[in-house]
Write an enzyme that holds these catalytic residues in place. Structure first.
Site, PDB file in Angstrom:
ATOM      1  N   LYS A 202       0.861  -1.191   0.000  1.00 22.18           N
ATOM      2  CA  LYS A 202       0.000   0.000   0.000  1.00 22.18           C
ATOM      3  C   LYS A 202       0.891   1.233   0.000  1.00 22.18           C
ATOM      4  O   LYS A 202       1.670   1.455   0.922  1.00 22.18           O
ATOM      5  CB  LYS A 202      -0.920   0.006   1.223  1.00 22.18           C
ATOM      6  CG  LYS A 202      -1.847   1.216   1.271  1.00 22.18           C
ATOM      7  CD  LYS A 202      -2.754   1.158   2.489  1.00 22.18           C
ATOM      8  CE  LYS A 202      -3.671   2.367   2.567  1.00 22.18           C
ATOM      9  NZ  LYS A 202      -4.547   2.331   3.760  1.00 22.18           N
ATOM     10  N   ARG A 212     -10.858   9.507   1.788  1.00 19.82           N
ATOM     11  CA  ARG A 212     -10.767  10.111   3.121  1.00 19.82           C
ATOM     12  C   ARG A 212     -11.944  11.043   3.379  1.00 19.82           C
ATOM     13  O   ARG A 212     -12.402  11.164   4.516  1.00 19.82           O
ATOM     14  CB  ARG A 212      -9.419  10.830   3.270  1.00 19.82           C
ATOM     15  CG  ARG A 212      -8.253   9.833   3.340  1.00 19.82           C
ATOM     16  CD  ARG A 212      -6.888  10.497   3.338  1.00 19.82           C
ATOM     17  NE  ARG A 212      -5.830   9.490   3.339  1.00 19.82           N
ATOM     18  CZ  ARG A 212      -4.565   9.720   3.028  1.00 19.82           C
ATOM     19  NH1 ARG A 212      -4.185  10.956   2.704  1.00 19.82           N
ATOM     20  NH2 ARG A 212      -3.676   8.747   3.046  1.00 19.82           N
ATOM     21  N   LYS A 226       1.292  10.074   5.720  1.00 18.89           N
ATOM     22  CA  LYS A 226       1.399   8.702   6.234  1.00 18.89           C
ATOM     23  C   LYS A 226       2.640   7.991   5.693  1.00 18.89           C
ATOM     24  O   LYS A 226       2.686   6.762   5.612  1.00 18.89           O
ATOM     25  CB  LYS A 226       0.128   7.924   5.872  1.00 18.89           C
ATOM     26  CG  LYS A 226      -1.149   8.544   6.446  1.00 18.89           C
ATOM     27  CD  LYS A 226      -2.364   7.642   6.253  1.00 18.89           C
ATOM     28  CE  LYS A 226      -3.594   8.250   6.909  1.00 18.89           C
ATOM     29  NZ  LYS A 226      -4.769   7.345   6.860  1.00 18.89           N
ATOM     30  N   LYS A 257      -2.229  -1.472  -3.692  1.00 13.44           N
ATOM     31  CA  LYS A 257      -3.071  -0.277  -3.612  1.00 13.44           C
ATOM     32  C   LYS A 257      -2.188   0.965  -3.672  1.00 13.44           C
ATOM     33  O   LYS A 257      -1.208   1.033  -2.922  1.00 13.44           O
ATOM     34  CB  LYS A 257      -3.870  -0.298  -2.296  1.00 13.44           C
ATOM     35  CG  LYS A 257      -4.805   0.878  -2.105  1.00 13.44           C
ATOM     36  CD  LYS A 257      -5.555   0.772  -0.782  1.00 13.44           C
ATOM     37  CE  LYS A 257      -6.486   1.964  -0.595  1.00 13.44           C
ATOM     38  NZ  LYS A 257      -7.193   1.933   0.707  1.00 13.44           N
ATOM     39  N   SER A 283     -10.264   5.513  -4.813  1.00 12.51           N
ATOM     40  CA  SER A 283     -11.215   6.606  -4.993  1.00 12.51           C
ATOM     41  C   SER A 283     -10.750   7.643  -6.005  1.00 12.51           C
ATOM     42  O   SER A 283     -11.543   8.142  -6.810  1.00 12.51           O
ATOM     43  CB  SER A 283     -11.488   7.270  -3.647  1.00 12.51           C
ATOM     44  OG  SER A 283     -10.277   7.787  -3.084  1.00 12.51           O
ATOM     45  N   TYR A 322     -15.317   0.678  -7.168  1.00 15.54           N
ATOM     46  CA  TYR A 322     -16.609   1.326  -6.972  1.00 15.54           C
ATOM     47  C   TYR A 322     -17.505   1.159  -8.196  1.00 15.54           C
ATOM     48  O   TYR A 322     -18.710   1.407  -8.122  1.00 15.54           O
ATOM     49  CB  TYR A 322     -16.397   2.813  -6.662  1.00 15.54           C
ATOM     50  CG  TYR A 322     -15.514   3.013  -5.458  1.00 15.54           C
ATOM     51  CD1 TYR A 322     -16.011   2.854  -4.162  1.00 15.54           C
ATOM     52  CD2 TYR A 322     -14.153   3.321  -5.592  1.00 15.54           C
ATOM     53  CE1 TYR A 322     -15.195   3.003  -3.055  1.00 15.54           C
ATOM     54  CE2 TYR A 322     -13.330   3.476  -4.490  1.00 15.54           C
ATOM     55  CZ  TYR A 322     -13.855   3.308  -3.224  1.00 15.54           C
ATOM     56  OH  TYR A 322     -13.033   3.449  -2.131  1.00 15.54           O
TER      57      TYR A 322
END
Length: 334
Positions: A202, A212, A226, A257, A283, A322
């Site tokens: 990731k 988010r 992060k 990811k 997303s 999605y």
């Protein structure tokens, strides 16, 4: 080995493209609704749905409405969903204890989905960011996300989700040794058949922004980025090390990811390990394609299929996307 061709005109490679029938016959990769996992967002309330503004076509749903939507998805042929909660701010805390509350949104949604549609596979997200007041995936001490204390919390979250009926645990936190700790806890507590689909590679990506927003973590993120626990986008060999580690600790499947910007990683992982390999069309990938389609700059249906087929071509066994319901309704397979 590369095939040897007779010289032109004995070999005309366009012969296998001359009609739709022959193109289908020689197509190397197939995409089917059964290859897709649908990420879904759950929120508090009853009989409630609200759009996620930065993700056109994506909704947050209350538990009852989510169970209805998931049942419809199963009827379309979608085999699995992945639950992400929009936790109210008053339930976010420094210790993130809502993460293992048996009555948290994720666990209530799992039980409701299993009651409404027992055959649907339910995957759950393991990370503290939807429950922490910092928006980070783990505990923050002196500005640093600490590893070992976070893993202890993640194990409690894992067991809570397994007890609620999750079929697949999806650790997205990127802490060291969390797969081994989770696997040991699941075995010890009688959840031997609960699978782990590890977010093994990731990356610290800019493509997560709309997600988010969807889970309410963007507003609470404190302490910068992060990058101390998610991967450097410039690295590839490190991804193989992480996948090897997670498999050695008991991961049943692995994920890369984001997806489309990291198809090279998908291919390397599949070729190197030959294990069930997934990618998350995240997303930001979805949002940019949807925005371009809504503006008439791209053909939405065509880029949906082409983008999903890219994952199959790169060696993925399945894709979190999605687009899952839309693809299932319009195509079923491609």
């Amino acid at each position: 080995m590369q095939p040897v061709h007779a010289p032109f005109p004995a070999t005309r490679l366009r012969r296998t493209r001359v009609s739709s029938g022959i193109r289908d016959l020689v197509q190397e990769n197939k995409l089917d609704t059964r290859d897709l996992i649908w990420p879904v967002f759950v929120c508090e309330g009853e009989n409630h749905e609200e759009p996620v503004p930065s993700m056109p076509g994506v909704m947050r749903r209350s538990v009852d409405k989510l169970a209805e939507a998931v049942s419809e998805a199963y009827d379309l042929g979608i085999p699995a969903v992945d639950i992400f909660p929009y936790t109210p701010s008053d339930k976010r805390s420094a210790d993130a204890s809502e993460a293992w509350n048996p009555e948290n949104l994720s666990n209530r949604a799992t039980r409701a989905i299993k009651a409404a549609c027992p055959e649907m596979l339910v995957m759950t997200d393991v990370a503290l960011d939807p429950y922490s007041d910092t928006g980070h995936d783990g505990y923050v001490k002196d500005g640093y996300v600490v590893n070992d204390e976070t893993v202890e919390a993640l194990v409690k979250q894992t067991l809570s989700q397994a007890e609620a009926g999750a079929d697949i645990i999806g650790p997205s936190d990127m802490m060291d040794n969390r797969i081994g700790a989770m696997r040991a806890a699941l075995e010890k507590n009688g959840f031997q058949n609960v699978m782990i689909l590890s977010y093994a590679a990731k990356y610290a990506s800019a493509f997560y922004g709309p997600f988010r927003d969807a889970v309410g973590a963007a507003a609470s993120l404190k302490g910068g980025d992060k990058k101390t626990y998610q991967m450097n986008p410039a690295n590839t060999d490190e991804a193989l090390r992480l996948v090897a580690r997670d498999l050695s600790e008991g991961a049943d499947m692995v994920m890369i990811k984001p997806g489309m910007p990291y198809l090279d990683i998908c291919r390397r992982v599949k070729d190197q390990f030959g294990v069930p390999t997934f990618a998350y069309q995240v997303s930001g990938e979805y949002a940019m394609l949807q925005a371009a389609a809504q503006n008439g700059w791209l053909d939405g249906d065509k880029v949906m299929v082409e983008s999903l087929m890219a994952f199959k071509r790169a060696g993925c066994d399945g894709v979190l996307t999605y687009y899952a319901p839309e693809f299932a309704r319009k195509f079923g397979s491609a």
